[in-house]
Write an enzyme that holds these catalytic residues in place. Structure first.
Site, short mmCIF file in Angstrom:
data_model
loop_
_atom_site.label_atom_id
_atom_site.label_comp_id
_atom_site.label_asym_id
_atom_site.label_seq_id
_atom_site.Cartn_x
_atom_site.Cartn_y
_atom_site.Cartn_z
N LEU A 86 0.83 -1.21 0.00
CA LEU A 86 0.00 0.00 0.00
C LEU A 86 0.86 1.25 0.00
CD1 LEU A 86 -2.67 -0.96 2.68
CD2 LEU A 86 -3.04 -0.78 0.24
N GLY A 87 2.02 1.17 0.60
CA GLY A 87 2.87 2.36 0.68
C GLY A 87 4.18 2.03 1.33
N GLY A 105 9.20 1.76 7.03
CA GLY A 105 9.11 0.44 6.41
C GLY A 105 8.02 0.44 5.37
N ASP A 134 3.13 14.61 14.26
CA ASP A 134 3.32 14.59 12.80
C ASP A 134 1.98 14.65 12.10
OD1 ASP A 134 4.74 14.66 10.49
OD2 ASP A 134 5.28 12.54 10.48
#
Ligand code: NAG
Ligand code: NAG
Ligand code: NAG
Ligand code: NAG
Ligand code: NAG
Ligand code: NAG
Ligand code: NAG
Ligand code: NAG
Ligand code: NAG
Ligand code: NAG
Length: 649
Positions: free
Chosen positions: A332-333, A338, A454
């Site tokens: 997915l990304g 990671g 974040d």
């Protein structure tokens, strides 16, 4: 070193070894001949004119009677190798055009393979530029030709329109008249001819018609290296012989000294054996290390299990099965932490984060994420379902968010495609409200204040109904080590463009820096613009915040709104939200509203905080608030004093 690397190395070795006997390719193609191509050709009494090689050129005015010429490709072609017992094969196709100048024309054109790229003296007339009277019939001639003869110049010539195969002489070992095939060489028209040699048979086609194919061993007659090209001649009878196009494909049998080659082969094989045993030994050693090495995260399991809040623990086997062994199709990304894979666990779609070996996430962050975030439950937070720690790898299992992250909806029209419409004002409002709720919950709703640190569009996930879900806790960030004084901003967690100006001075996150990031996010969502200047990301002055302050100063704050909304929004609500965002991005952290106040403004319970017309200067240390509108408007918990951070953050 992993298995695939071993395979790669092996493959490389095989390739290396392979080059020693590899059959390459000797080929070129001239769809037409330009003057620039002349440098790639050897031409004797020939030239390039009118996009063709004129083997016997019409030297303006001068007679072309008794003339011979040749044209070769510059590089020699290796035909065979005695030491290797290899014979090359080739095929070549060219278009020739013969225009008689005298009735009848003469003498002809030939495709030749010759050891010598020069032109024999006195090879005009019947000799066709192939041999001369003294070399005719001599094995010293080292030439083979496929002649296109337009004149019966001696007894054995069958007629004035034939193709012949000549070896070291103009005497043809095979000749076939073209007249029977309906072809006239002297007709001034373009004629395509193909010569093929497969190592056994020599085959000639003219105008796609088979002329002859006969067993032929070139290595009996020719030297190992030959030049390929054309020759032609005239006599009393003259003609223009031109080659309009030419392509040649030949296998390339490698050159080289035999003994040297054996030496190389021997070296390669020994090297391969050495490297292989090295790799096998290394793998064996590494496996031992894995089995017996100290646990890189000692006590991790116990610490997590000790927490009653910890979510489910999964087995690596289960995760492998869920993601088809972490198949790249399920990816997915990817980020600093990671890779994230989509998986199917107990018929439920999940997102599995696999920590990369050099991930910035350490043990403490992992434990913090699992034990603390794992215990957080809020409808606007991405839920952590479980975790796994096996074979020195860390995994986190989250619920799957079908609509992915918010950033792709607000920035990237390309990815949006035609099916996915731009988010409406209502949807954007709901998303912002959702994030505010999540952040208020983190700051004020849990046992301890949790800082997200974040907040940005790519960390906001969207569920199937486009509700915002705050995600990515502790993963995309580096850990801020306490007690260390860093002046380097690289150590500071967060994303440029979302970081409050004081972040660089205090080198740590606060409730106020989270509020600042939230303000930036709101601006992004409403303006459909990336936070920083794309060119200079860290240039605070060119950020979206600065831009908004400028518009606010000019009283044109609504100019900032994303054009894709087509002005379909509630103007009052919009300016209220933009002002709220500016308040969140106040340079003075003490002036920023708390998330509680933010929520109240969003639900229109209270008006947005007052912000000055002009962007206040950033002053540090920040002036403490001189007045408080009401207690709800100020920060109750931290006030930039030491606050509760998640352990390990
Ligand atoms: C021949 O010259 C033309 C014009 O310069 C060039 O485009 C073409 O690539 C050359 N052909 C070959 C095979 O080099
Ligand atoms: C053709 O070439 C040969 C050998 O290079 C030379 O002796 C001769 O003079 C040339 N003929 C003409 C007509 O240029
Ligand atoms: C061509 O050569 C032949 C024989 O060598 C000679 O008879 C003839 O006159 C020559 N023709 C011309 C035009 O020089
Ligand atoms: C010509 O030779 C090349 C390379 O050997 C080969 O790929 C091609 O198929 C051959 N063409 C014909 C018509 O035989
Ligand atoms: C044939 O050509 C060779 C090589 O160019 C030359 O040495 C020889 O003298 C020529 N023979 C005649 C008869 O011209
Ligand atoms: C050329 O040489 C061949 C032998 O290869 C011979 O049969 C033929 O008569 C010779 N031709 C001339 C014109 O000398
Ligand atoms: C070939 O064509 C030329 C020019 O058109 C003509 O003079 C000649 O007679 C033809 N030859 C044959 C064998 O048909
Ligand atoms: C051609 O001749 C060579 C020796 O000159 C031999 O090694 C090779 O096998 C022959 N090729 C064929 C196809 O017979
Ligand atoms: C070579 O040519 C002969 C005669 O045409 C034919 O019988 C044979 O099959 C050909 N061999 C190959 C390998 O093409
Ligand atoms: C070439 O023509 C000349 C006269 O022009 C003649 O003397 C000579 O015999 C001819 N040679 C050949 C080979 O036809």
């Amino acid at each position: 070193m992993c298995f695939s690397q071993v395979v790669k190395s092996l493959f490389l070795l095989v390739l290396l070894g392979g080059t020693l006997t590899q059959v390459g390719c000797f080929s070129f193609k001239y769809p037409a001949f330009k003057n620039e191509n002349g440098s790639q050709l050897i031409m004797i009494n020939s030239s390039i004119q009118l996009d063709a090689i004129q083997v016997t050129p019409d030297a303006s005015g001068a007679s072309i009677a008794n003339y011979s010429g040749r044209a070769f490709y510059k590089e020699p072609f290796r035909l065979w190798s005695k030491s290797k017992g290899l014979t090359a094969n080739f095929n070549t196709t060219f278009v020739l055009n013969i225009s008689p100048r005298t009735p009848p024309g003469g003498e002809g054109l030939s495709f030749i393979l010759a050891a010598d790229a020069t032109l024999p003296q006195n090879s005009e007339g019947q000799w066709l530029g192939i041999v001369n009277a003294s070399t005719n019939g001599s094995s010293q001639a080292n030439v083979m030709a496929v002649e296109f003869d337009t004149r019966k110049s001696y007894q054995e010539d069958i007629d004035d329109n034939h193709v012949g195969l000549d070896v070291n002489s103009i005497y043809s070992i095979k000749q076939v008249s073209l007249t029977n095939l309906g072809i006239n060489l002297s007709s001034e028209s373009d004629i395509t001819a193909t010569v093929q040699y497969d190592g056994k048979n020599m085959t000639v086609y003219v105008a796609s018609k088979l002329v002859f194919s006969l067993p032929f061993n070139l290595s009996h007659y020719l030297l190992e290296e030959v030049f390929v090209g054309f020759s032609a001649s005239t006599s009393n009878g003259t003609e223009l012989n031109c080659i309009r196009s030419w392509e040649f494909y030949g296998s390339d049998i490698d050159d080289g000294d035999d003994d040297l080659e054996f030496l190389w082969l021997w070296i390669t094989v020994s090297a391969a054996v050495l490297v292989l045993s090295g790799i096998v030994f290394y793998l064996y050693w590494q496996r031992k290390q894995v089995l017996y090495a100290d646990d890189p995260y000692p006590g991790l399991e116990d610490q997590i299990k000790g927490s009653s809040m910890a979510p489910q623990k999964f087995k690596l086997k289960e995760l492998r099965k869920a993601t088809a062994n972490f198949n790249h199709k399920n990816k997915l990304g990817k980020g600093g932490f990671g890779t994230v894979y989509k998986g199917l666990l107990a018929n439920k779609e999940v997102a599995i984060k696999r920590n990369s070996k050099n991930s910035s996430q350490g043990k403490q962050e992992f434990i913090a994420e699992v034990t603390t975030i794992g215990s957080l439950h809020h409808k606007n937070l991405v839920r952590l379902i479980g975790w796994c720690y096996e074979r020195r790898e860390l995994f986190l299992v989250y619920e799957f968010m079908p609509n992915g992250s918010l950033d792709k909806f607000i920035f990237d029209d390309e990815k949006l495609g035609m099916e996915e419409p731009t988010l409406t004002w209502e949807k954007r409002h709901i998303i912002i409200h959702g994030v505010a709720e999540a952040l208020d919950y983190l700051h004020n709703g849990c046992e301890k204040t949790v800082l997200h640190r974040d907040i940005k569009a790519s960390n906001i996930m969207l569920d199937s109904e486009f509700n915002a879900r705050l995600g990515d806790f502790g993963l995309a960030r580096t850990i801020q080590q306490r007690g260390k004084t860093h002046h380097s901003t690289i150590e500071i967690a967060g994303t440029p463009g979302y970081m409050a100006p004081e972040t660089f001075l205090i080198s740590r996150a606060t409730v106020e820096t989270d509020v600042y990031s939230f303000g930036v996010l709101v601006l992004e969502v409403l303006c459909g613009r990336k936070p920083g200047n794309q060119i200079e990301e860290n240039d605070y002055n060119s950020s979206i915040v600065y831009w908004l302050w400028e518009l606010h100063k000019k009283g044109r704050i609504l100019d900032a709104v994303d054009l894709r909304l087509n002005k379909e929004f509630d103007e009052e609500g919009m300016s209220c939200m933009l002002v709220l965002a500016l308040a969140c991005c106040h340079p003075n952290p003490h002036q920023r509203p708390s998330m509680k106040t933010v929520l109240q403004v969003l639900t229109r319970e209270v008006p947005p905080p007052l912000v000055p017309m002009e962007r206040p200067a950033f002053v540090w240390p920040a002036m403490p608030p001189s007045f408080k509108e009401d207690s709800g408007n100020s920060l109750s918990k931290s006030q930039l004093s030491p606050f509760t951070e998640l352990s390990g953050r």
